[in-house]
Design a protein around this motif. Structure first.
Motif: not given
Length: 248
Positions: A161, A163, A186
């Motif tokens: 991911k 993030d 993503e």
């Protein structure tokens, strides 16, 4: 190929790993030895060729030099610190040892066995963070680097991911090849990095199957990109990618 495969066989659970503070000491020892060697080489060349002192290279004075030519005497004043491929490898980023590198602009920790990132908030001048070829699964603690970080090297890890990058307003280059990103969406999270111009993402599961379609989707999802996977994004390619996206 042999080198690449052998790296995957490194035992990250070995009973004894190199601590960051010891890796820094070893790196500093190598830098000092390099400075002495360059000085000796110059003196030998000067003597054999009868060269004047004025032709001495800047880095042949027996002192340790930063990439910009400035002199440093200890790790705290170094602008580039390279702790790559330690034997045994580094498994843990240590808060105190790394945050003592307050002047560091390029911190290289590639080819180790690091699993977790830490807060490097004291490295306010850090521009390049190299963490490729480790065992990292999650990108985090990036916010404190928002005011300086321009390059993040994360290839050959286990990230799935994207993030933790939204605050990196100065990020220009992002290497995330050969990780585990399987959801093309993503990459939409990188819209929050307006300065991002260059990225390498090959080797992720999103490229399995139709690699050209994956490239087009990334181009559409990250509008600031100028170079993807080493290939410049021409205006025609971006327009085509955006047109396909508009029709979905």
């Amino acid at each position: 190929l042999i080198y690449s495969v052998s790296l995957e066989l490194v035992d990250c659970a070995m009973s004894k790993n190199t601590r960051c503070k010891d890796a820094i000491k070893e790196w500093l020892k190598r830098e000092k030895a390099k400075a002495v060697r360059l000085k000796i080489e110059w003196e030998e060349k000067q003597k054999s060729e009868n060269l004047p002192d004025e032709e001495r290279p800047e880095n042949a004075d027996g002192q340790m030099h930063n990439p910009d030519g400035t002199v440093f005497t200890n790790a705290k004043d170094a602008k580039k610190v390279s702790l790559i491929c330690m034997i045994p490898p580094i498994a843990k980023m240590e808060q105190k040892s790394l945050n003592d590198l307050a002047r560091c602009e390029h911190l290289a920790l590639s080819t180790n066995c690091i699993t977790n990132l830490i807060n490097l908030g004291n490295l306010r001048e850090l521009k390049i963070l190299s963490l490729s070829r480790n065992c990292i699964k999650q990108i985090k603690y990036m916010d404190p680097l928002a005011g300086s970080l321009e390059q993040l090297w994360m290839s050959y890890n286990q990230v799935d991911k994207l993030d933790g990058l939204s605050k990196l307003r100065k990020l220009k280059i992002f290497y995330i090849a050969n990780n585990k990103i399987s959801d093309i969406n993503e990459f939409a999270k990188l819209k929050d990095c307006p300065a991002l111009e260059q990225m390498v993402a090959l080797g992720n599961p999103v490229y399995d199957g139709d690699a050209q379609a994956a490239r087009a989707s990334i181009i559409r999802l990250v509008p600031s990109l100028k170079v993807l996977d080493g290939k410049r994004i021409e205006l025609e390619e971006r327009e085509a990618a955006e047109a396909v996206g508009a029709g979905e």
